[in-house]
Design a protein around this motif. Structure first.
Motif, PDB file in Angstrom:
ATOM      1  N   ILE A  22       0.834  -1.209   0.000  1.00 63.82           N
ATOM      2  CA  ILE A  22       0.000   0.000   0.000  1.00 63.82           C
ATOM      3  C   ILE A  22       0.864   1.252   0.000  1.00 63.82           C
ATOM      4  CG2 ILE A  22      -1.860   1.236   1.180  1.00 63.82           C
ATOM      5  CD1 ILE A  22      -2.782  -1.444   2.306  1.00 63.82           C
ATOM      6  N   LYS A  23       1.184   1.698  -1.209  1.00 65.37           N
ATOM      7  CA  LYS A  23       1.929   2.946  -1.382  1.00 65.37           C
ATOM      8  C   LYS A  23       0.940   4.069  -1.703  1.00 65.37           C
ATOM      9  CE  LYS A  23       6.417   1.167  -2.948  1.00 65.37           C
ATOM     10  NZ  LYS A  23       6.201  -0.255  -2.673  1.00 65.37           N
ATOM     11  N   ALA A  24       1.289   5.279  -1.272  1.00 64.04           N
ATOM     12  CA  ALA A  24       0.417   6.435  -1.493  1.00 64.04           C
ATOM     13  C   ALA A  24       1.231   7.611  -2.000  1.00 64.04           C
ATOM     14  CB  ALA A  24      -0.296   6.817  -0.201  1.00 64.04           C
ATOM     15  N   ILE A  25       0.662   8.317  -2.975  1.00 60.70           N
ATOM     16  CA  ILE A  25       1.275   9.543  -3.500  1.00 60.70           C
ATOM     17  C   ILE A  25       0.231  10.654  -3.435  1.00 60.70           C
ATOM     18  CG2 ILE A  25       2.270  10.681  -5.538  1.00 60.70           C
ATOM     19  CD1 ILE A  25       3.305   7.956  -6.430  1.00 60.70           C
ATOM     20  N   GLU A  26       0.654  11.829  -3.014  1.00 60.00           N
ATOM     21  CA  GLU A  26      -0.287  12.953  -2.920  1.00 60.00           C
ATOM     22  C   GLU A  26      -0.091  13.935  -4.067  1.00 60.00           C
ATOM     23  OE1 GLU A  26      -1.896  16.524   0.003  1.00 60.00           O
ATOM     24  OE2 GLU A  26      -0.177  15.319   0.636  1.00 60.00           O
ATOM     25  N   TYR A  42      -2.415  13.385   5.993  1.00 60.35           N
ATOM     26  CA  TYR A  42      -2.456  12.214   5.111  1.00 60.35           C
ATOM     27  C   TYR A  42      -1.315  11.251   5.454  1.00 60.35           C
ATOM     28  CZ  TYR A  42      -5.903  14.034   1.696  1.00 60.35           C
ATOM     29  OH  TYR A  42      -7.033  14.461   1.062  1.00 60.35           O
ATOM     30  N   MET A  43      -0.119  11.811   5.570  1.00 59.20           N
ATOM     31  CA  MET A  43       1.057  10.990   5.832  1.00 59.20           C
ATOM     32  C   MET A  43       0.899  10.208   7.142  1.00 59.20           C
ATOM     33  SD  MET A  43       5.064  12.129   6.305  1.00 59.20           S
ATOM     34  CE  MET A  43       4.979  13.170   4.851  1.00 59.20           C
ATOM     35  N   ALA A  44       0.475  10.917   8.192  1.00 61.12           N
ATOM     36  CA  ALA A  44       0.327  10.270   9.491  1.00 61.12           C
ATOM     37  C   ALA A  44      -0.742   9.181   9.456  1.00 61.12           C
ATOM     38  CB  ALA A  44      -0.016  11.311  10.556  1.00 61.12           C
ATOM     39  N   GLY A  45      -1.885   9.493   8.848  1.00 55.65           N
ATOM     40  CA  GLY A  45      -2.974   8.521   8.807  1.00 55.65           C
ATOM     41  C   GLY A  45      -2.620   7.285   8.003  1.00 55.65           C
ATOM     42  N   ILE A  46      -1.963   7.487   6.866  1.00 59.52           N
ATOM     43  CA  ILE A  46      -1.594   6.370   5.990  1.00 59.52           C
ATOM     44  C   ILE A  46      -0.538   5.489   6.638  1.00 59.52           C
ATOM     45  CG2 ILE A  46      -0.392   5.830   3.831  1.00 59.52           C
ATOM     46  CD1 ILE A  46      -1.958   8.291   2.630  1.00 59.52           C
ATOM     47  N   GLU A  47       0.490   6.104   7.198  1.00 63.34           N
ATOM     48  CA  GLU A  47       1.579   5.311   7.761  1.00 63.34           C
ATOM     49  C   GLU A  47       1.165   4.615   9.057  1.00 63.34           C
ATOM     50  OE1 GLU A  47       5.106   7.728   7.834  1.00 63.34           O
ATOM     51  OE2 GLU A  47       5.386   7.457   5.654  1.00 63.34           O
ATOM     52  N   LEU A  52       4.722   8.089   0.012  1.00 64.22           N
ATOM     53  CA  LEU A  52       5.931   8.413  -0.749  1.00 64.22           C
ATOM     54  C   LEU A  52       6.094   9.934  -0.833  1.00 64.22           C
ATOM     55  CD1 LEU A  52       5.581   5.780  -3.634  1.00 64.22           C
ATOM     56  CD2 LEU A  52       6.674   5.523  -1.377  1.00 64.22           C
ATOM     57  N   GLU A  53       6.594  10.489   0.241  1.00 66.78           N
ATOM     58  CA  GLU A  53       6.668  11.948   0.349  1.00 66.78           C
ATOM     59  C   GLU A  53       7.529  12.570  -0.744  1.00 66.78           C
ATOM     60  OE1 GLU A  53       7.623  15.430   3.650  1.00 66.78           O
ATOM     61  OE2 GLU A  53       8.242  13.363   4.042  1.00 66.78           O
ATOM     62  N   LYS A  54       8.616  11.919  -1.101  1.00 66.34           N
ATOM     63  CA  LYS A  54       9.524  12.481  -2.103  1.00 66.34           C
ATOM     64  C   LYS A  54       8.910  12.509  -3.505  1.00 66.34           C
ATOM     65  CE  LYS A  54      13.834  11.372   0.301  1.00 66.34           C
ATOM     66  NZ  LYS A  54      15.126  10.632   0.251  1.00 66.34           N
ATOM     67  N   GLU A  55       7.809  11.810  -3.683  1.00 66.90           N
ATOM     68  CA  GLU A  55       7.152  11.787  -4.990  1.00 66.90           C
ATOM     69  C   GLU A  55       5.902  12.674  -5.027  1.00 66.90           C
ATOM     70  OE1 GLU A  55       6.899   8.090  -7.113  1.00 66.90           O
ATOM     71  OE2 GLU A  55       8.306   7.127  -5.730  1.00 66.90           O
ATOM     72  N   THR A  56       5.764  13.525  -4.029  1.00 64.94           N
ATOM     73  CA  THR A  56       4.634  14.454  -3.978  1.00 64.94           C
ATOM     74  C   THR A  56       4.601  15.318  -5.237  1.00 64.94           C
ATOM     75  OG1 THR A  56       4.666  14.553  -1.566  1.00 64.94           O
ATOM     76  CG2 THR A  56       3.622  16.396  -2.709  1.00 64.94           C
TER      77      THR A  56
END
Length: 342
Positions: free
Chosen positions: A176-180, A197-202, A209-213
């Protein structure tokens, strides 16, 4: 001395009532074709007020609800005249700054509500202002602002992120990867939602994937480009695409519609607007974090009026609430929103 406003409701049974202006002539305020009073500012504490509302924009459905809520307060309280303005887009910075400058220098205004596009710039503009100022949707770090009315954006984003992970698990995703797809880079509201989003997902077991925002300036057109870039980088698909607003999330979902690798992707928006509800019911957008824009507008005017009336117990932050819209409650949410704009 300043001329007092006389609202129509206050004239019932008292048509002969008038107030003396400087020079001894008697005048009553007239309304222009937009319903705004042309009278000068009211005297403090007389209960009749002009409240100026400057939004980020009036060119989107979400801001239409904030506008409707603010104007509804004026309809419910005939002694309060509410004037709402907004920039043409959420990147029309100079346009909004000019609006704010004009309103601050308009002596007929008794209080202000501002949803800043550039909070730091607005903080400098309002230095030294003594009339009540409330921030709405996005806070302004300035002592002149007595309250912030809005969504707890980080908490709301966390709520949505956790729900998206659970939906991804139910859809069969194991990685389960996520991109915003974000809005305007550096905007405080944008950053708070991203952190949520980051906190809830992780915390729910996903990988943000913060670096791919991707940044799309809160516009659907740019979100299309962002989604195309994501699909090129991740041809295998991504479990969650979360966006800073519904317009971007819906644009991303439409862009990926014919890509089989994204058939089970969870598309998460933010705002819970009517169009998002329709998209969820049609099986396109998966879910949306719903802000209560109407309540935001109403509560912000209420707060300014309470301040003008001398209230000393107004909280620094007035939370308008948030919820997650899913296929189970989208119809109910849509019916409520339609009623706001009826």
């Amino acid at each position: 001395m300043k001329v007092k406003k006389l609202m129509a409701a206050a004239l019932v049974g008292s048509m002969a009532l008038s107030l003396a202006a400087c020079g001894g002539t008697e005048t009553t305020p007239e309304e222009n074709t937009t319903g705004e009073s042309t009278a000068e500012s009211t005297e403090a504490g007389d209960g009749n007020y002009n409240v100026s509302v400057i939004l980020k924009t009036t060119a989107s459905e979400y801001w239409g609800y904030v506008k409707a809520g603010a104007e509804a307060y004026g309809k419910d309280h005939p002694n309060v005249t509410v004037s709402v303005k907004g920039a043409s887009s959420e990147t029309a910075y100079e346009e909004q700054l000019n609006m704010i400058d004009t309103e601050l220098n308009n002596g007929s205004n008794d209080g202000f509500i501002i949803a800043p596009l550039q909070a730091d710039m607005v903080a400098n503009m309002i230095k030294g202002q003594t009339k009540p100022i409330a921030a709405v949707d996005t806070d302004i770090d300035a002592p002149e602002v007595f309250t912030f009315v809005g969504t707890g954006n980080e908490a709301a984003g966390k709520l949505g992120g956790a729900a998206a992970v659970e939906a991804a698990k139910a859809a069969g995703w194991t990685d389960i990867k996520a991109i915003e797809i974000c809005g305007v880079q550096g905007d405080s509201t944008n950053e708070a939602r991203k952190a949520g989003y980051m906190a809830g997902i992780e915390e729910a077991g996903g990988d943000f994937l913060e670096k791919e925002t991707q940044y799309a300036d809160a516009t659907a057109d740019k979100a299309v480009n962002c989604m195309e870039a994501i699909m090129q980088t991740h041809p295998e698909g991504v479990a969650i695409i979360c966006a800073n607003n519904d317009d971007m999330a819906m644009a991303a979902a439409r862009t990926a519609k014919t890509n089989a690798a994204y058939a089970n992707t969870i598309f998460l928006g933010f705002d819970g607007i009517q169009a998002a509800c329709e998209s969820i019911l049609n099986g396109e957008l998966t879910m949306s974090v719903a802000q209560q824009g109407y309540e935001m507008g109403y509560k912000s005017v209420e707060a300014v009026v309470n301040k003008l009336d001398g209230a000393t117990d107004i909280p620094d932050f007035i939370d308008s609430g948030a919820d997650v819209v899913t296929p189970d409650n989208a119809q109910e949410r849509m019916d409520t929103l339609k009623g706001y704009l009826a």
